[in-house]
Design a protein around this motif. Structure first.
Motif, PDB file in Angstrom:
ATOM      1  N   GLU A  67       1.919   7.326   8.345  1.00 13.97           N
ATOM      2  CA  GLU A  67       0.673   7.237   7.825  1.00 13.97           C
ATOM      3  C   GLU A  67       0.467   6.975   6.245  1.00 13.97           C
ATOM      4  OE1 GLU A  67      -0.431  11.887   6.505  1.00 13.97           O
ATOM      5  OE2 GLU A  67       0.352  11.706   8.651  1.00 13.97           O
ATOM      6  N   PHE A  68       1.542   7.094   5.475  1.00 10.88           N
ATOM      7  CA  PHE A  68       1.614   6.628   4.317  1.00 10.88           C
ATOM      8  C   PHE A  68       1.144   5.182   4.160  1.00 10.88           C
ATOM      9  CE2 PHE A  68       4.686  10.077   3.199  1.00 10.88           C
ATOM     10  CZ  PHE A  68       3.791  11.045   3.248  1.00 10.88           C
ATOM     11  N   LEU A  69       1.785   4.434   4.874  1.00  7.83           N
ATOM     12  CA  LEU A  69       1.252   2.925   4.938  1.00  7.83           C
ATOM     13  C   LEU A  69      -0.300   2.681   5.171  1.00  7.83           C
ATOM     14  CD1 LEU A  69       4.530   1.748   6.872  1.00  7.83           C
ATOM     15  CD2 LEU A  69       4.059   2.086   4.429  1.00  7.83           C
ATOM     16  N   HIS A  70      -0.896   3.528   5.350  1.00  7.34           N
ATOM     17  CA  HIS A  70      -2.308   3.169   5.665  1.00  7.34           C
ATOM     18  C   HIS A  70      -2.949   2.594   4.525  1.00  7.34           C
ATOM     19  CE1 HIS A  70      -6.764   3.835   6.456  1.00  7.34           C
ATOM     20  NE2 HIS A  70      -6.602   4.195   7.360  1.00  7.34           N
ATOM     21  N   MET A 107      -3.284   1.150  -2.898  1.00  8.62           N
ATOM     22  CA  MET A 107      -3.554   1.093  -4.477  1.00  8.62           C
ATOM     23  C   MET A 107      -2.279   1.950  -5.037  1.00  8.62           C
ATOM     24  SD  MET A 107      -5.405  -1.247  -5.501  1.00  8.62           S
ATOM     25  CE  MET A 107      -5.774  -0.571  -7.161  1.00  8.62           C
ATOM     26  N   THR A 108      -2.149   3.123  -4.438  1.00  8.16           N
ATOM     27  CA  THR A 108      -1.024   4.273  -4.869  1.00  8.16           C
ATOM     28  C   THR A 108       0.230   3.398  -4.732  1.00  8.16           C
ATOM     29  OG1 THR A 108      -2.305   5.865  -4.056  1.00  8.16           O
ATOM     30  CG2 THR A 108      -0.072   6.309  -4.508  1.00  8.16           C
ATOM     31  N   TRP A 109       0.782   2.666  -3.836  1.00  8.29           N
ATOM     32  CA  TRP A 109       2.065   2.128  -3.718  1.00  8.29           C
ATOM     33  C   TRP A 109       2.277   1.021  -4.697  1.00  8.29           C
ATOM     34  CZ3 TRP A 109       5.921   4.592  -1.789  1.00  8.29           C
ATOM     35  CH2 TRP A 109       5.623   5.239  -0.501  1.00  8.29           C
ATOM     36  N   THR A 110       1.019   0.349  -4.860  1.00  6.42           N
ATOM     37  CA  THR A 110       1.072  -0.954  -5.892  1.00  6.42           C
ATOM     38  C   THR A 110       1.359  -0.295  -7.254  1.00  6.42           C
ATOM     39  OG1 THR A 110      -0.644  -2.094  -4.507  1.00  6.42           O
ATOM     40  CG2 THR A 110      -0.226  -2.622  -7.193  1.00  6.42           C
ATOM     41  N   VAL A 125       0.711  10.349  -0.613  1.00  9.00           N
ATOM     42  CA  VAL A 125       1.899   9.449  -1.342  1.00  9.00           C
ATOM     43  C   VAL A 125       2.645   9.897  -2.572  1.00  9.00           C
ATOM     44  CG1 VAL A 125       2.267   6.971  -1.919  1.00  9.00           C
ATOM     45  CG2 VAL A 125       0.792   7.666  -0.100  1.00  9.00           C
ATOM     46  N   LEU A 126       1.706  10.210  -3.461  1.00 13.33           N
ATOM     47  CA  LEU A 126       2.429  10.652  -4.856  1.00 13.33           C
ATOM     48  C   LEU A 126       3.032  11.979  -4.558  1.00 13.33           C
ATOM     49  CD1 LEU A 126      -0.448   9.746  -7.442  1.00 13.33           C
ATOM     50  CD2 LEU A 126       1.836   8.585  -7.061  1.00 13.33           C
TER      51      LEU A 126
END
Length: 304
Positions: free
Chosen positions: A8-11, A16-19, A158-159
């Motif tokens: 679900e973290f890949l939603h 933007m958070t992953w970026t 995610v964080l």
């Protein structure tokens, strides 16, 4: 406290958070001298966009150091914002640097104090202070001796995942700061647990005690309660960035054997004084942007 990756973290809502996390990872691959220049520059550039935080920091300095002249306070505020920029870089260092790379950039003073406290077998409550380098300090503490720490889980999953994985690279566990039972249990088992009582957690569970020039500062009674329930030893640990930008020093204080464990009011004043002493090591590196004096005694005017 998610430690395992979830699909679900890949939603898309998390892209933007992953970026941002990826950019931070890339940045901290740079040599440390460049990271220092980058962090300080980011702090200066961000200041015009953080007017509310600038106001809070300046107001805190006015309240804590009323005798400080305008030039000195302005200089301290400027240095505080350059330190704020470094905090972002240091967060990336804490999460992504290898143990070997970290060890090249810090020294430790007073490790024997921690060992003596642990040898008592009653656990150690590590009294922490919210310096800008706090995230990095936690990682470094774990390299010296794996610990546990209290914290507030991040609202962004995610964080929360990334920061928890980063923190547990060198430490044992994170304990939700509301989990008093878990915290006390860890101490009774002989663990060292980091706990920071230097923020305004509201009226409930707090007493008013002096902090610098402010005579009535809402101070959590958590330290007092945890101390009485656990019987743990207590000491301070602070991470300071050297003024010449040549790395960091982790200061481990003597055991607080004179802590007034039988008087809640006296205990709050005692802890605040110890925190003051730590802040004065490097006041420009403290988190002055926090509204430390938000909670006031009934009938007293607001500080901000």
């Amino acid at each position: 406290m998610p430690q395992n990756f979830k699909t679900e973290f890949l939603h898309p809502r998390h892209w933007m958070t992953w970026t941002g996390v990826t950019i931070l990872w890339l940045l901290v691959q740079l040599p440390y001298p460049l990271l220092v220049k980058l962090g300080r520059t980011l702090g200066r550039l961000a200041r015009p966009f953080l007017k509310k935080r600038e106001y809070v920091a300046n107001r805190n300095l006015e309240l804590c150091f009323p005798a400080m002249d305008n030039f000195s306070r302005s200089t301290l505020l400027t240095d505080n914002f350059t330190s704020l920029g470094m905090a972002l870089i240091e967060t990336g260092m804490a999460w992504f640097w290898s143990d070997a790379r970290l060890r090249k950039h810090f020294d430790v003073e007073g490790f024997a104090n921690l060992q003596r406290a642990l040898d008592q077998g009653k656990g150690v409550m590590v009294v922490g202070v919210h310096f800008m380098s706090l995230e990095l300090g936690g990682r470094v503490m774990g390299l010296c001796r794996p610990m546990m720490a209290t914290y507030r889980p991040h609202n962004n999953p995610v964080l929360e995942f990334v920061q928890t994985r980063g923190r547990l690279r060198s430490n044992k566990a994170m304990i939700d700061r509301r989990n008093l039972k878990g915290l006390v249990s860890a101490l009774k088992k002989g663990e060292a647990v980091w706990f920071a009582p230097d923020q305004d957690y509201g009226r409930k569970g707090s007493v008013f005690a002096p902090f610098f020039a402010m005579q009535n500062t809402a101070t959590t009674n958590g330290t007092f309660v945890i101390s009485r329930l656990s019987g743990a030893a207590m000491l301070t640990i602070t991470m300071i960035r050297r003024k010449d930008n040549a790395g960091y020093c982790l200061y481990i204080g003597d055991m607080l054997t004179d802590y007034p464990s039988g008087n809640e009011q006296a205990a709050a004043g005692y802890i605040n004084k110890k925190i003051e002493d730590e802040i004065l090591r490097a006041p420009e590196q403290y988190l002055w942007v926090h509204r430390r004096f938000k909670t006031r005694p009934l009938g007293e005017a607001a500080s901000y």
